[in-house]
Design a protein around this motif. Structure first.
Motif, short mmCIF file in Angstrom:
data_model
loop_
_atom_site.label_atom_id
_atom_site.label_comp_id
_atom_site.label_asym_id
_atom_site.label_seq_id
_atom_site.Cartn_x
_atom_site.Cartn_y
_atom_site.Cartn_z
N GLY A 8 -8.83 -13.68 -12.78
CA GLY A 8 -8.86 -14.67 -11.76
C GLY A 8 -8.76 -15.97 -12.23
O GLY A 8 -8.53 -16.38 -13.51
N LEU A 9 -8.72 -16.91 -11.32
CA LEU A 9 -8.36 -18.29 -11.85
C LEU A 9 -9.78 -19.15 -11.67
O LEU A 9 -10.26 -19.41 -10.37
CB LEU A 9 -7.52 -18.97 -10.61
N VAL A 10 -10.28 -19.53 -12.61
CA VAL A 10 -11.57 -20.30 -12.71
C VAL A 10 -11.29 -21.76 -13.09
O VAL A 10 -10.57 -21.96 -14.02
CB VAL A 10 -12.38 -19.74 -13.72
N ALA A 11 -11.81 -22.79 -12.09
CA ALA A 11 -11.34 -24.16 -12.29
C ALA A 11 -12.64 -24.76 -12.82
O ALA A 11 -13.67 -24.55 -12.06
CB ALA A 11 -11.05 -24.84 -11.04
N ALA A 184 -8.26 -22.06 -6.53
CA ALA A 184 -9.16 -21.65 -7.58
C ALA A 184 -9.90 -20.40 -6.91
O ALA A 184 -10.36 -20.49 -5.76
CB ALA A 184 -10.19 -22.56 -8.00
N ASP A 185 -10.36 -19.21 -7.53
CA ASP A 185 -11.08 -18.31 -7.11
C ASP A 185 -12.77 -18.99 -7.37
O ASP A 185 -13.57 -18.22 -6.49
CB ASP A 185 -11.03 -16.85 -7.85
N ARG A 186 -12.87 -19.56 -8.33
CA ARG A 186 -14.44 -19.87 -8.55
C ARG A 186 -14.12 -21.28 -9.54
O ARG A 186 -13.32 -21.64 -9.84
CB ARG A 186 -14.89 -18.61 -9.83
N ILE A 187 -15.13 -22.08 -8.92
CA ILE A 187 -15.25 -23.35 -9.20
C ILE A 187 -16.60 -23.66 -9.91
O ILE A 187 -17.40 -23.41 -9.47
CB ILE A 187 -15.27 -24.44 -7.89
N ILE A 188 -16.07 -24.43 -11.09
CA ILE A 188 -17.32 -24.85 -11.94
C ILE A 188 -17.47 -26.37 -11.82
O ILE A 188 -16.38 -27.09 -12.62
CB ILE A 188 -17.39 -24.13 -13.35
N GLU A 189 -18.49 -27.06 -11.57
CA GLU A 189 -18.39 -28.39 -11.66
C GLU A 189 -19.43 -29.02 -12.41
O GLU A 189 -20.36 -28.46 -12.80
CB GLU A 189 -19.00 -29.18 -10.25
N GLN A 200 -18.30 -19.28 -6.10
CA GLN A 200 -17.10 -18.51 -5.76
C GLN A 200 -16.09 -19.34 -4.59
O GLN A 200 -17.12 -19.99 -3.75
CB GLN A 200 -17.21 -17.01 -5.22
N ASN A 201 -15.02 -19.41 -4.45
CA ASN A 201 -14.27 -20.22 -3.66
C ASN A 201 -13.93 -19.48 -2.46
O ASN A 201 -12.87 -19.03 -2.41
CB ASN A 201 -13.27 -20.90 -4.41
#
Length: 201
Positions: A8-11, A184-189, A200-201
């Motif tokens: 997956g794509l984690v940003a 992104a599939d998931r976003i970490i801020e 999860q996006n």
């Protein structure tokens, strides 16, 4: 704590100076850390043990850099070959197979004999992506991979990265919120070195 999935794509995103690249570099084994631990597939790294991290980085991790980090005096083919040699691969047939596959995947096979300095920024970044893919790592880290690109090339590079993330884990650091929300599939801020949001996006 942050757990990452197998694919997956984690940003990782947030304002400038919030610690995005530091976090990426620590997870990727490029920077020291002084407390806590990182666990790769049951293998725990506490503090900075270069031998363990070097082995994990060589075998399991690929990188895509904002400034491409290509060797300027070499062809496209030789840039990827050098990277695979560093990872311990020397068999000519296997090298050819991996390099051809990776360059086909990013649409750069016809440029394999060109010196990288003869390429545009977008083309150089595609070579950078091919270099990461050819290694066949478990995780690919991308630090502001579109930072030096115009909007057309940004779209093309992000499309390639999204495609790769169907089979592998790609962790991308970027402050470009539009890209994060769209791809992104998931976003970490992050903010001031702390994770303030993880969803999860």
């Amino acid at each position: 704590s942050i757990d990452f999935p197998e694919k997956g794509l984690v940003a990782i995103t947030g304002p400038s100076g919030c610690g995005k690249t530091t976090l990426l570099n620590v997870i990727a084994g490029l920077d020291n850390f002084h407390s806590g631990e990182i666990v790769y597939e049951e293998k725990s790294v506490q503090k900075y043990k270069s031998s363990i991290i070097d082995q994990i980085r060589n075998e399991k991790i690929g990188f895509i850099f904002q400034n491409y980090n290509l060797l300027p005096d070499q062809t496209v083919y030789d840039n990827i070959k050098t990277s695979l040699n560093i990872a311990g691969l020397y068999d000519k047939e296997e090298l050819d197979k991996r390099i051809h596959y990776a360059l086909e995947k990013v649409g750069m096979f016809n440029y394999r004999k060109r010196n990288v300095l003869a390429l545009s920024g977008g083309q150089q970044q595609r070579v950078g992506i091919a270099r990461a893919v050819a290694k066949n790592p478990d995780v690919i880290f991308a630090d502001e991979p579109t930072g030096n690109l115009d909007s057309n090339n940004t779209f093309e590079v992000m499309r390639l990265i999204k495609n790769i993330s169907k089979d592998k884990l790609v962790i991308i650091v970027t402050h470009e919120r539009d890209l994060v929300d769209f791809y992104a599939d998931r976003i970490i801020e992050l903010k001031d070195g702390q994770v303030i949001n993880d969803y999860q996006n």
